[in-house]
Design a protein around this motif. Structure first.
Motif, PDB file in Angstrom:
ATOM      1  N   GLU A 266      -7.631  26.973  62.889  1.00 25.74           N
ATOM      2  CA  GLU A 266      -8.773  27.735  62.382  1.00 25.74           C
ATOM      3  C   GLU A 266      -8.925  29.066  63.118  1.00 25.74           C
ATOM      4  OE1 GLU A 266     -10.975  27.078  59.991  1.00 25.74           O
ATOM      5  OE2 GLU A 266     -10.676  24.967  59.508  1.00 25.74           O
TER       6      GLU A 266
ATOM      7  N   LEU B 102     -10.354  23.796  67.507  1.00 21.92           N
ATOM      8  CA  LEU B 102     -10.153  24.777  66.438  1.00 21.92           C
ATOM      9  C   LEU B 102      -8.783  25.438  66.544  1.00 21.92           C
ATOM     10  CD1 LEU B 102     -13.720  26.358  66.389  1.00 21.92           C
ATOM     11  CD2 LEU B 102     -12.697  24.938  64.607  1.00 21.92           C
TER      12      LEU B 102
ATOM     13  N   TRP C 173     -11.113  34.240  64.307  1.00 22.67           N
ATOM     14  CA  TRP C 173     -11.108  33.258  63.216  1.00 22.67           C
ATOM     15  C   TRP C 173     -10.113  33.733  62.167  1.00 22.67           C
ATOM     16  CZ3 TRP C 173     -14.567  29.040  63.508  1.00 22.67           C
ATOM     17  CH2 TRP C 173     -14.445  28.127  62.446  1.00 22.67           C
TER      18      TRP C 173
ATOM     19  N   ARG D 215     -18.631  28.668  63.612  1.00 18.50           N
ATOM     20  CA  ARG D 215     -18.194  29.612  62.577  1.00 18.50           C
ATOM     21  C   ARG D 215     -19.191  30.755  62.415  1.00 18.50           C
ATOM     22  NH1 ARG D 215     -14.594  29.969  58.305  1.00 18.50           N
ATOM     23  NH2 ARG D 215     -15.375  31.199  56.556  1.00 18.50           N
TER      24      ARG D 215
END
Length: 211
Positions: A53, A48, A64, A20
């Motif tokens: 995400e 992810l 993202w 992240r």
């Protein structure tokens, strides 16, 4: 914890936060190489993706989902996926609020000698321009922390008139009405691009009728 779809790889909180941070450092985007160069296996990107995400823009490029800083994130997506392209036609019209039509695909101009790989998302329609038409009126616009390339308002109007048969009379009329009533219109610049695009007489006719 997050799991890969196959269930054979567990992502702990530390790995999740490291990935992240890489996306955050790159303003919401990351390439596969950014992850692997940080010593993280790229299989975690699949996890992810499965969890929703991140989204894949094209092979090797991801965004993202909840890190967007701009309502025009799709324009940023396209700029990163097609760095030699320029936002044009209906997408540029929408950006300048010269149309109420909401295009479902992003219009992108590229030089007729260039070949590009289209992103998986968002949907893109390519327009191949000659050197002279492609180079005219390109502006660099800041969207959040990213920059995109888009044609100026006047160049966009002329490009749309060039493609008026594809776009339709209603869109062109609305565009011209909105442009001509705008306080920052530049008719001298408009006629300059009209000449480059080969639509001088058409632009003059619209001005004569609507002004």
């Amino acid at each position: 914890m997050f799991y890969q779809k196959s269930g054979d790889r567990v992502m702990n909180t530390d790995i999740y936060q490291r990935i992240r941070k890489i996306f955050k450092r790159n303003n919401g985007y990351a390439y596969t190489r950014d992850i692997t160069q940080a010593g993280i296996h790229n299989v975690y990107l699949n996890a992810l993706l499965y969890e929703g995400e991140i989204e894949r823009i094209k092979r090797g490029l991801y965004r993202w989902v909840d890190m967007g800083e701009s309502n025009n994130s799709t324009l940023v997506d396209v700029t990163l996926a097609i760095p030699k392209g320029v936002i044009c036609l209906q997408s540029a019209l929408s950006y300048y609020n010269l149309t109420t039509y909401n295009p479902w695909e992003v219009s992108v101009a590229i030089h007729r000698k260039h070949r590009v790989t289209l992103p998986e998302y968002p949907p893109v329609r390519l327009y191949y321009f000659t050197s002279k038409v492609f180079a005219a009126g390109i502006e660099e616009v800041q969207l959040g922390r990213h920059r995109i390339y888009i044609y100026s308002k006047e160049k966009t109007v002329c490009d749309c008139i060039r493609y008026r048969r594809q776009l339709g009379k209603d869109i062109i009329k609305e565009m011209m009405v909105e442009y001509l009533k705008s306080s920052n219109r530049n008719l001298e610049l408009l006629m300059k691009y009209a000449e480059i695009c080969g639509v001088t007489s058409e632009v003059e006719n619209y001005i004569e009728v609507l002004l």
